[in-house]
Design an enzyme around this catalytic site. Sequence first.
Site, PDB file in Angstrom:
ATOM      1  N   MET A   1       0.831  -1.212   0.000  1.00  0.00           N
ATOM      2  CA  MET A   1       0.000   0.000   0.000  1.00  0.00           C
ATOM      3  C   MET A   1       0.853   1.246   0.000  1.00  0.00           C
ATOM      4  O   MET A   1       0.511   2.220  -0.629  1.00  0.00           O
ATOM      5  CB  MET A   1      -0.920   0.001   1.213  1.00  0.00           C
ATOM      6  CG  MET A   1      -1.920   1.145   1.251  1.00  0.00           C
ATOM      7  SD  MET A   1      -3.185   0.889   2.485  1.00  0.00           S
ATOM      8  CE  MET A   1      -2.241   0.806   3.990  1.00  0.00           C
ATOM      9  N   GLY A  54      -2.230  -8.150   4.433  1.00  0.00           N
ATOM     10  CA  GLY A  54      -1.914  -7.079   3.496  1.00  0.00           C
ATOM     11  C   GLY A  54      -2.676  -5.813   3.843  1.00  0.00           C
ATOM     12  O   GLY A  54      -3.098  -5.619   4.990  1.00  0.00           O
ATOM     13  N   CYS A  55      -2.853  -4.958   2.874  1.00  0.00           N
ATOM     14  CA  CYS A  55      -3.540  -3.682   3.090  1.00  0.00           C
ATOM     15  C   CYS A  55      -4.877  -3.893   3.778  1.00  0.00           C
ATOM     16  O   CYS A  55      -5.721  -4.650   3.309  1.00  0.00           O
ATOM     17  CB  CYS A  55      -3.735  -2.964   1.756  1.00  0.00           C
ATOM     18  SG  CYS A  55      -4.726  -1.476   1.888  1.00  0.00           S
ATOM     19  N   PHE A  56      -5.075  -3.204   4.892  1.00  0.00           N
ATOM     20  CA  PHE A  56      -6.290  -3.444   5.668  1.00  0.00           C
ATOM     21  C   PHE A  56      -7.547  -2.930   4.996  1.00  0.00           C
ATOM     22  O   PHE A  56      -8.647  -3.312   5.372  1.00  0.00           O
ATOM     23  CB  PHE A  56      -6.180  -2.909   7.096  1.00  0.00           C
ATOM     24  CG  PHE A  56      -5.536  -1.554   7.277  1.00  0.00           C
ATOM     25  CD1 PHE A  56      -5.652  -0.551   6.340  1.00  0.00           C
ATOM     26  CD2 PHE A  56      -4.799  -1.293   8.433  1.00  0.00           C
ATOM     27  CE1 PHE A  56      -5.072   0.702   6.539  1.00  0.00           C
ATOM     28  CE2 PHE A  56      -4.203  -0.060   8.647  1.00  0.00           C
ATOM     29  CZ  PHE A  56      -4.343   0.947   7.687  1.00  0.00           C
ATOM     30  N   TRP A  57      -7.436  -2.074   3.976  1.00  0.00           N
ATOM     31  CA  TRP A  57      -8.634  -1.598   3.294  1.00  0.00           C
ATOM     32  C   TRP A  57      -9.443  -2.758   2.704  1.00  0.00           C
ATOM     33  O   TRP A  57     -10.651  -2.843   2.889  1.00  0.00           O
ATOM     34  CB  TRP A  57      -8.256  -0.643   2.168  1.00  0.00           C
ATOM     35  CG  TRP A  57      -7.663   0.652   2.604  1.00  0.00           C
ATOM     36  CD1 TRP A  57      -7.579   1.161   3.867  1.00  0.00           C
ATOM     37  CD2 TRP A  57      -7.046   1.624   1.746  1.00  0.00           C
ATOM     38  NE1 TRP A  57      -6.957   2.387   3.849  1.00  0.00           N
ATOM     39  CE2 TRP A  57      -6.620   2.693   2.573  1.00  0.00           C
ATOM     40  CE3 TRP A  57      -6.816   1.683   0.372  1.00  0.00           C
ATOM     41  CZ2 TRP A  57      -5.974   3.814   2.045  1.00  0.00           C
ATOM     42  CZ3 TRP A  57      -6.165   2.798  -0.153  1.00  0.00           C
ATOM     43  CH2 TRP A  57      -5.755   3.851   0.683  1.00  0.00           C
TER      44      TRP A  57
END
Length: 220
Positions: A1, A54-57
């Site tokens: 990210m 990975g990216c928490f979004w």
Amino acid sequence: MRPAHILMGLGAAVAVIALAPLDPASAERAVPVPAARVDVPGGNRPQTAILAGGCFWGVEAVFSQMKGVRAVTAGYAGGTADTATYAQVSTETTGHAEAVRITYDPAVVSYATLLRVFFSIAHDPTQVNRQGPDTGPSYRSAIFPQTPEQARVARAYIAQIDAAHVFPAPIATRIEQGRFFPAEAYHQDFYARNPRHPYIVRWDKPKVAAFRTGWPQLAR
């Protein structure tokens, strides 16, 4: 990210994302992982799971779609309170992983079912310190059990998936201990609030689509 997000701020995100290789976990399909043989006992009170993929979004977006999930919070796990900020985690020196805290109703969805979705579509569990275009230890695959029962189920399920050879490489997911610290407000509900963000469109919308297509019985 981090690299992609920095470039997004400079207006170069579309080019970077277009050149990035396709993450298998972001394809519009769910990997057919088996149901877990063991699970955490249910109950009448809300329970908590903490997962890093990975990216928490995107991880937040997938679990926010699930029946029985009451809340999903983006944050950092595995480091200390004094370094639990995006700026510091971005240095890849704090020991934190981008993670989500999932509050769920065990009468509706079980811990093992959360893990099944985690391994099936929320991320690629064979990647080491990376997911898609994002690299570094903060993007590692990790489970932070909140009880001994969760730890037992997580270890058993990883062994079960590895034995089934579902993936072309061994599972890299780590079982870790550590506190969870909520991320900054602008990271919360990022998918829902920013549906046209280039990163969301490229990496996270396919995950949500795959979840809703591959697990319709679990989708809200």
